[in-house]
Design an enzyme around this catalytic site. Structure first.
Site, PDB file in Angstrom:
ATOM      1  N   GLU A   1      38.558  47.400  40.687  1.00  7.27           N
ATOM      2  CA  GLU A   1      38.167  45.986  40.770  1.00  7.27           C
ATOM      3  C   GLU A   1      38.688  45.180  39.579  1.00  7.27           C
ATOM      4  OE1 GLU A   1      36.235  48.510  40.051  1.00  7.27           O
ATOM      5  OE2 GLU A   1      34.566  47.998  38.714  1.00  7.27           O
TER       6      GLU A   1
ATOM      7  N   CYS B   1      33.637  54.891  40.375  1.00 11.83           N
ATOM      8  CA  CYS B   1      33.223  55.519  39.118  1.00 11.83           C
ATOM      9  C   CYS B   1      31.957  56.345  39.361  1.00 11.83           C
ATOM     10  CB  CYS B   1      33.074  54.464  38.030  1.00 11.83           C
ATOM     11  SG  CYS B   1      33.257  55.186  36.393  1.00 11.83           S
TER      12      CYS B   1
ATOM     13  N   LYS C   1      32.205  27.773  31.567  1.00  9.32           N
ATOM     14  CA  LYS C   1      33.228  27.515  30.547  1.00  9.32           C
ATOM     15  C   LYS C   1      34.403  28.478  30.702  1.00  9.32           C
ATOM     16  CE  LYS C   1      31.194  27.613  26.672  1.00  9.32           C
ATOM     17  NZ  LYS C   1      31.225  28.848  25.907  1.00  9.32           N
TER      18      LYS C   1
ATOM     19  N   THR D   1      23.832  10.460  31.297  1.00  8.54           N
ATOM     20  CA  THR D   1      24.932  10.793  30.389  1.00  8.54           C
ATOM     21  C   THR D   1      24.429  11.184  28.999  1.00  8.54           C
ATOM     22  OG1 THR D   1      25.212   8.532  29.611  1.00  8.54           O
ATOM     23  CG2 THR D   1      26.449   9.153  31.577  1.00  8.54           C
TER      24      THR D   1
ATOM     25  N   SER E   1      23.848  26.730  28.809  1.00  7.22           N
ATOM     26  CA  SER E   1      24.855  27.761  29.055  1.00  7.22           C
ATOM     27  C   SER E   1      25.069  27.896  30.566  1.00  7.22           C
ATOM     28  CB  SER E   1      24.409  29.083  28.435  1.00  7.22           C
ATOM     29  OG  SER E   1      23.184  29.466  28.995  1.00  7.22           O
TER      30      SER E   1
ATOM     31  N   ASP F   1      23.808  26.149  18.538  1.00  5.81           N
ATOM     32  CA  ASP F   1      23.308  27.491  18.217  1.00  5.81           C
ATOM     33  C   ASP F   1      23.648  27.801  16.760  1.00  5.81           C
ATOM     34  OD1 ASP F   1      22.841  27.705  20.911  1.00  5.81           O
ATOM     35  OD2 ASP F   1      24.520  29.075  21.318  1.00  5.81           O
TER      36      ASP F   1
ATOM     37  N   HIS G   1      38.207  51.987  37.760  1.00  9.15           N
ATOM     38  CA  HIS G   1      37.671  50.691  38.215  1.00  9.15           C
ATOM     39  C   HIS G   1      38.787  49.821  38.791  1.00  9.15           C
ATOM     40  CE1 HIS G   1      33.596  51.036  36.510  1.00  9.15           C
ATOM     41  NE2 HIS G   1      34.188  51.829  35.639  1.00  9.15           N
TER      42      HIS G   1
ATOM     43  N   GLY H   1      29.908  55.862  41.543  1.00  7.12           N
ATOM     44  CA  GLY H   1      29.835  55.986  43.007  1.00  7.12           C
ATOM     45  C   GLY H   1      30.610  57.193  43.502  1.00  7.12           C
TER      46      GLY H   1
HETATM   47  N1  GLN Z   1      27.709  57.097  34.070  1.00 10.98           N
HETATM   48  C1  GLN Z   1      28.976  57.592  34.517  1.00 10.98           C
HETATM   49  C2  GLN Z   1      29.826  58.107  33.363  1.00 10.98           C
HETATM   50  O1  GLN Z   1      29.635  57.713  32.239  1.00 10.98           O
HETATM   51  C3  GLN Z   1      29.743  56.564  35.308  1.00 10.98           C
HETATM   52  C4  GLN Z   1      30.126  55.345  34.540  1.00 10.98           C
HETATM   53  C5  GLN Z   1      30.586  54.197  35.397  1.00 10.98           C
HETATM   54  O2  GLN Z   1      30.269  54.113  36.558  1.00 10.98           O
HETATM   55  N2  GLN Z   1      31.315  53.271  34.802  1.00 10.98           N
HETATM   56  O3  GLN Z   1      30.689  58.897  33.565  1.00 10.98           O
END
Ligand code: GLN
Length: 543
Positions: free
Chosen positions: A517, A380, A17, A187, A13, A146, A515, A382
């Protein structure tokens, strides 16, 4: 006509992929085709939402609120096509659907079996809603051989027959290891892996061979002969400095040409790869480097923050600098004065997370960023940490906390039991199932005029970003928190849920409940990541 390409993996793995599938998607797209990528995972969890990130890596959330495998993040980053609920299915989901139908009596007295009932359900998942695409790429999770993947392989074997070779193709990813004591590339593992596939009735038409050095022609022909594949369709997949080289390198080895040839489509004209060249050139010509500390709990498995690391790279592309990530385990910060480790970073990002363990260190990291005026990005959890830090250290509420860690006197972060999505009201309680019950998927946020964040979003009044959390910053403490200097510059449209905070007067201090990101792309870096890295560049005095 929709064509289906099935991508399986063999030998070991972690060969990439997901990236191979994503890169093929990008190449077909660069030739003007509409593509869709989909992943089938052979584990029993209904979705990866309940799995620890250290087990299975990040959980990637779609606009429509599905908690999916992180490979869907690669698909979105390489093609820009947003995934949906339909694009990731697991054994757990498929069995639970079949069992539900059995209980309803839908099978009219039949004995319900893996073949045909489970395999039919898998085929249905593969085909559902794909009519409008030219190509659908289906990645099968796991490694051939698997036990768990057998029903999936059987289903795609049947589909290969149902659709015929003019509408289906099998691609297999393997490893060609270099054995240093023999001084040779081997191979045999590839041959064995293809035999495993043949055992279940699948003859791959293309092999992607991961290798740490060029595969000589003789070896390529040997693999072709033993595995019954055209030599041109044995595609070496060498290690690259960045995953964004992969579409270019696969193209040079003929990947897209061979897929089009298989389907009898024209392949002579070259695809437009300018998007990918721009990205790798920006990375290659980057001047200088910024160091970003990611303070989190799951730092021992880099896959747990996959999209975050990619989004920071995109921020680097936007600013033409290299981004070096310093992964910091927040528990380290519980030792006195350990925050000194942050002395020489140019930006501090406190990562998403769950549970109380490691939070004192995260709160200390926020404090360090605030007091020492280091660019800070709280995502989040953070952002929740930033709010707790402000309440405790500036708001005079040493007992401020989140109800996620148990009852507390000042719940500046707490469980909201009802919220609206469009015209609908969604609910959750403390005792709900853990799977799929968070605030999930895209929600709008209204941005305050004149705020930093609104300007970063191109002065848009409203944005849409993806969420995955159970707790919310408690709007009842808004006044107290604003008195500490924090500004609530983004709110849910009903004004109940704080979505974004910033700290005016600080070089760059932003917390978001969502989020960002997840939506960043290498060819379209997310504005907040671009701006965060921009602030780090100023911090490093590179400008
Ligand atoms: N634990 C926090 C919540 O559930 C933050 C979740 C997160 O950072 N995705 O609200």
């Amino acid at each position: 006509m929709t064509r289906y390409v099935f991508i399986t993996g063999g030998v070991v793995s972690s060969l990439g992929k997901g990236i191979a599938a994503a890169a093929l998607g990008a190449l077909l797209q660069a030739r003007g085709y509409a593509v869709k990528l989909r992943k089938l995972d052979p584990y029993l969890n209904v979705d990866p939402g309940t799995m620890s990130p250290t087990q299975h890596g990040e959980v990637f959330v779609t606009d429509d609120g599905a908690e999916t495998d992180l490979d869907l993040g690669h698909y979105e980053r390489f093609t820009g096509v947003h995934a949906t609920q339909l694009d990731n299915a697991t054994t757990g989901r498929i069995y639970s659907e079949v069992i539900l139908r059995e209980r309803k009596g839908d099978y009219l007295g039949a004995t319900v079996q893996v073949i045909p009932h489970i395999t039919d359900a898998i085929k249905d998942v593969i085909l559902r809603g794909t009519e409008s695409f030219d190509f659908v790429l289906i990645e099968i999770g796991g490694t051939v051989g698997d036990i768990e993947s057998l029903p999936f392989l059987e289903a795609i074997r049947q589909l290969g027959n149902d659709l015929g070779p003019e509408r289906s193709m099998f691609v297999h990813l393997t490893l060609v290891p270099y054995i240093s004591s023999a001084g040779e590339l081997k191979t045999k593992p590839t041959q064995h892996s293809v035999k495993e596939l043949l055992n279940v009735g699948i003859q791959p038409k293309m092999l992607l061979c991961r290798c740490d050095r060029p595969i000589p022609d003789a070896e390529r022909r040997k693999i072709a002969a033993f595995c019954n594949v055209r030599p041109e369709a044995v595609i070496p997949a060498l290690d690259v400095p960045s995953i964004y080289w992969v579409p270019i390198r696969y193209h040079e080895q003929g990947m897209d040409r061979e897929v089009l040839r298989h389907f009898g489509l024209p392949f002579e004209a070259a695809p437009d790869l300018s998007r990918w060249w721009n990205i790798v050139n920006a990375m290659d010509t980057a001047e200088g480097e910024v160091r970003i500390a990611i303070v989190g709990k799951y730092t021992n498995l880099l896959d747990s923050y996959k999209s975050l690391a990619e989004a920071l790279t995109h921020g680097g592309i936007a600013n033409r600098v290299r981004v070096q990530i310093d992964w910091v385990d927040s528990e380290e910060f519980e030792k006195p004065s350990a925050v000194q480790r942050l002395e020489d970073v140019h930006g501090i990002l406190v990562a998403p997370g769950f549970g109380e363990r490691g939070t004192p260190g995260k709160i200390e990291a926020v404090r360090f960023a605030r007091e020492r005026r280091v660019p800070f990005f709280g995502i989040c959890f953070g952002m929740q940490m930033a709010v707790i830090e402000a309440a405790r250290n500036l708001g005079g509420l040493p007992e401020a906390s989140s109800t996620e860690f148990g009852p507390c006197k000042h719940p500046v972060v707490g469980l909201v039991t009802e919220w609206s999505r469009g015209n609908q009201v969604e609910r959750r309680t403390e005792t709900d199932d853990k799977g799929g019950t968070m605030r999930l998927g895209a929600y709008p946020a209204v941005l305050e005029a004149g705020s930093l964040v609104r300007s970063l979003y191109g002065d848009k009044a409203s944005i849409n970003e993806r969420h995955r959390h159970r707790y919310e910053v408690n709007v009842n403490y808004r006044q107290m928190l604003e008195a500490t200097g924090l500004r609530f510059c983004g709110m849910s449209p009903d004004g109940e849920l704080p979505e974004i905070i910033e700290l005016p007067g600080h070089p760059w201090f932003v917390g978001v409940q969502y989020h960002p990101e997840l939506k960043s792309k290498p060819f379209d870096p997310h504005p907040l990541f671009a701006a965060f890295i921009g602030a780090a560049v100023r911090q490093a005095r590179l400008v």
